[in-house]
Design an enzyme around this catalytic site. Structure first.
Site, PDB file in Angstrom:
ATOM      1  N   LYS A  22      10.194   0.878 -12.712  1.00  0.00           N
ATOM      2  CA  LYS A  22      10.240   2.152 -11.986  1.00  0.00           C
ATOM      3  C   LYS A  22      11.380   2.177 -10.975  1.00  0.00           C
ATOM      4  O   LYS A  22      12.111   3.167 -10.878  1.00  0.00           O
ATOM      5  CB  LYS A  22       8.890   2.419 -11.299  1.00  0.00           C
ATOM      6  CG  LYS A  22       8.825   3.753 -10.552  1.00  0.00           C
ATOM      7  CD  LYS A  22       7.393   4.205 -10.347  1.00  0.00           C
ATOM      8  CE  LYS A  22       6.673   3.390  -9.292  1.00  0.00           C
ATOM      9  NZ  LYS A  22       7.001   3.847  -7.913  1.00  0.00           N
ATOM     10  N   SER A  23      11.539   1.104 -10.216  1.00  0.00           N
ATOM     11  CA  SER A  23      12.603   1.063  -9.212  1.00  0.00           C
ATOM     12  C   SER A  23      13.977   1.209  -9.855  1.00  0.00           C
ATOM     13  O   SER A  23      14.834   1.955  -9.367  1.00  0.00           O
ATOM     14  CB  SER A  23      12.538  -0.255  -8.429  1.00  0.00           C
ATOM     15  OG  SER A  23      11.377  -0.337  -7.647  1.00  0.00           O
ATOM     16  N   SER A 166      12.569  -3.318   3.953  1.00  0.00           N
ATOM     17  CA  SER A 166      12.283  -2.184   3.077  1.00  0.00           C
ATOM     18  C   SER A 166      13.480  -1.915   2.185  1.00  0.00           C
ATOM     19  O   SER A 166      14.549  -1.521   2.672  1.00  0.00           O
ATOM     20  CB  SER A 166      11.948  -0.927   3.890  1.00  0.00           C
ATOM     21  OG  SER A 166      11.909   0.215   3.039  1.00  0.00           O
ATOM     22  N   GLN A 168      13.671   0.511   0.121  1.00  0.00           N
ATOM     23  CA  GLN A 168      13.907   1.952   0.086  1.00  0.00           C
ATOM     24  C   GLN A 168      14.807   2.387   1.239  1.00  0.00           C
ATOM     25  O   GLN A 168      15.728   3.190   1.046  1.00  0.00           O
ATOM     26  CB  GLN A 168      12.581   2.704   0.124  1.00  0.00           C
ATOM     27  CG  GLN A 168      11.733   2.510  -1.128  1.00  0.00           C
ATOM     28  CD  GLN A 168      10.396   3.236  -1.043  1.00  0.00           C
ATOM     29  OE1 GLN A 168      10.119   3.939  -0.076  1.00  0.00           O
ATOM     30  NE2 GLN A 168       9.569   3.062  -2.057  1.00  0.00           N
ATOM     31  N   ASP A 314       4.399  -4.670  -3.769  1.00  0.00           N
ATOM     32  CA  ASP A 314       3.702  -3.684  -4.599  1.00  0.00           C
ATOM     33  C   ASP A 314       2.586  -4.294  -5.436  1.00  0.00           C
ATOM     34  O   ASP A 314       1.817  -3.559  -6.070  1.00  0.00           O
ATOM     35  CB  ASP A 314       4.692  -2.974  -5.527  1.00  0.00           C
ATOM     36  CG  ASP A 314       5.534  -1.948  -4.793  1.00  0.00           C
ATOM     37  OD1 ASP A 314       5.094  -1.484  -3.722  1.00  0.00           O
ATOM     38  OD2 ASP A 314       6.627  -1.619  -5.281  1.00  0.00           O
ATOM     39  N   LYS A 341       1.467   2.492   2.310  1.00  0.00           N
ATOM     40  CA  LYS A 341       1.806   2.748   0.909  1.00  0.00           C
ATOM     41  C   LYS A 341       1.117   4.046   0.472  1.00  0.00           C
ATOM     42  O   LYS A 341       0.759   4.880   1.288  1.00  0.00           O
ATOM     43  CB  LYS A 341       1.395   1.551   0.056  1.00  0.00           C
ATOM     44  CG  LYS A 341       2.262   0.312   0.272  1.00  0.00           C
ATOM     45  CD  LYS A 341       3.662   0.561  -0.259  1.00  0.00           C
ATOM     46  CE  LYS A 341       4.519  -0.681  -0.242  1.00  0.00           C
ATOM     47  NZ  LYS A 341       5.856  -0.425  -0.829  1.00  0.00           N
ATOM     48  N   ARG A 345      -3.558   0.276   1.752  1.00  0.00           N
ATOM     49  CA  ARG A 345      -4.025  -0.636   0.705  1.00  0.00           C
ATOM     50  C   ARG A 345      -4.883  -1.776   1.246  1.00  0.00           C
ATOM     51  O   ARG A 345      -5.711  -2.320   0.512  1.00  0.00           O
ATOM     52  CB  ARG A 345      -2.829  -1.167  -0.099  1.00  0.00           C
ATOM     53  CG  ARG A 345      -2.262  -0.096  -1.023  1.00  0.00           C
ATOM     54  CD  ARG A 345      -1.121  -0.571  -1.872  1.00  0.00           C
ATOM     55  NE  ARG A 345      -0.760   0.475  -2.843  1.00  0.00           N
ATOM     56  CZ  ARG A 345       0.375   0.515  -3.511  1.00  0.00           C
ATOM     57  NH1 ARG A 345       1.279  -0.447  -3.329  1.00  0.00           N
ATOM     58  NH2 ARG A 345       0.612   1.494  -4.364  1.00  0.00           N
TER      59      ARG A 345
END
Length: 433
Positions: A22-23, A166, A168, A314, A341, A345
């Site tokens: 996905k990334s 991070s 992102q 993740d 997240k 979580r």
């Protein structure tokens, strides 16, 4: 509401690939759209998150054909070729889409708005707003959350130290750096996935990397590429979990990306006693790839080293289940990022495990989980795709049937999960309320 009904007592076996990473799929779409010429992508993940990124660039005038069976052809617009969208860009449930798109949009000569679903609008965006504003971006956001109203402005390079590890945020700053005057540098406090740095270089953008520091200069150009997306280790993690905890299991996952910034799940499970073997090691699209064989093995609780947390961030829903199935205690610390997240979580996994009879001591930055037999029963995933899949695998060793609520968002990252899980032997039924 989509529910999973899972019966215990089976094992996992077989040999098959897992869907594309996905990334990497997000980044392939973004860089392909910003490149000059045509980019051909094979193995693209066709989950809802990646489709949201594709839709965003189509709204900005980028022509694409597909995706169809993992193939996407992108006719890049070039770094200066995007057009102003006439509607807000909907990122759905995807934090990756929102944060990386914010980096791209910060330097555009037009206004734009990024929106998302109810879950995404609760997630903190201040961590990207601060560095982008420091580069000269004008972004309005109430309480540091979406929607993000971006008024593109000329940007200047910065030297930014990430307060929290991070990928992102790192990627958002580097993407903004493509539009900035001068050099943009990002230093991270702990290693995070480096797909952006690898792929930028593959598209022709030099990236200087010195330990935790990555730098690039604006004013360059990207050139279209042919890309093969490897299998997603975050999706593979649920099958690594299931085959490890279910007696008699022997499963091989083909073509999985084993980027060293993503293999924390393998190292942690191996430390707990898992039997995981990497074979057919090779490189695909600039990323290391292997076939992964995993067989049943009794697990032992451990203290998970904090340095491994960013390398498995993740995969912690799967690791919570592994810990509950292990002998003794497993201690998780330094994982406060899990609270922001798609759900909190730590709280949701702790609550779900307690509902199944496990003993969990929740802490601010992690948990202490005592291994025990898991009962059957009902667990609420709170719309978190990874939590839904983790508890589905927990049912392999539960003492009774399990019902997992609110599973529709599995389609964001792993739409074929139910079919592949059934193929491997999981006694899973998808139901609608």
């Amino acid at each position: 509401m989509t529910r999973y009904l899972v019966r215990p007592g089976s094992r996992l076996a077989g040999r098959f690939p897992v869907p594309g990473d996905k990334s990497i799929s997000h980044r392939a779409v973004i860089l392909g759209a910003l490149a000059e010429g045509v980019t051909e992508v094979e193995g693209l993940l066709e989950g809802a998150d990646v489709l949201a990124t594709i839709a965003a660039f189509r709204s900005m005038g980028v022509q694409m054909e597909g995706p169809d069976k993992g193939h996407l052809r992108i006719h890049g617009a070039g770094l200066q070729g995007l057009r102003a969208p006439v509607v807000p860009l909907d990122c759905g449930n995807s934090g990756t889409a929102m944060r990386l798109l914010a980096g791209v949009l910060a330097g555009q000569p037009f206004p734009s708005t990024l929106v998302g679903d109810a879950s995404l609008q609760k997630r903190p965006m201040g961590r990207i707003l601060n560095p982008l504003r420091a580069m000269g971006a004008e972004i309005a956001a109430q309480d540091g959350r979406a929607p993000l109203h971006i008024h593109g402005r000329p940007l200047h390079g910065i030297d930014y130290a990430l307060p929290v590890a991070s990928a992102q945020v790192k990627s958002a700053v580097l993407l903004a750096g493509l539009y900035a005057d001068g050099q943009t540098c990002v230093t991270e406090p702990a290693p995070t996935r480096d797909h952006s740095e690898r792929m930028l270089q593959g598209f022709g953008q030099p990236v200087e990397r010195h330990g935790p520091r990555a730098c690039l200069r604006g004013g360059g150009r990207l050139c279209g590429q042919a890309l093969q997306v490897p299998g997603d280790i975050s999706s593979a993690a649920f099958f690594l979990l299931g085959a490890t905890i279910a007696p008699g299991s022997d499963l091989t996952l083909e073509g999985v990306g084993i980027n060293p910034t993503r293999t924390g799940i393998i190292e942690i499970l191996t430390r707990m006693g898992a039997r995981i073997d990497l074979t057919a090691l090779r490189e695909v699209g600039g990323e290391p790839v292997a076939d992964i064989r995993v067989r049943y093995a009794p697990l032992q609780g451990i203290a998970i080293p904090p340095r491994l947390v960013p390398l498995a961030i993740d995969e912690f829903p799967a690791l919570f289940i592994a810990a509950a199935c292990a002998k003794g205690q497993t201690v998780i610390t330094g994982a406060e990022e899990l609270r922001v997240k798609e759900s909190d979580r730590i709280a949701v996994m702790a609550g779900g495990l307690r509902a199944l009879g496990a003993t969990v001591e929740e802490r601010v930055d992690g948990a202490i989980i005592s291994g025990s037999a898991l009962l059957g029963g009902r667990v609420d995933s709170h719309g978190d795709h990874r939590i839904a899949m983790a508890f589905a695998m927990a049912a392999l060793v539960a003492q009774g049937d399990m019902e997992i609520l609110d599973c529709a968002n599995v389609a964001t990252s792993f739409p074929s999960f139910p079919a592949l899980a059934q193929q491997a032997g999981l006694l899973l039924e998808v139901a609608s309320a």
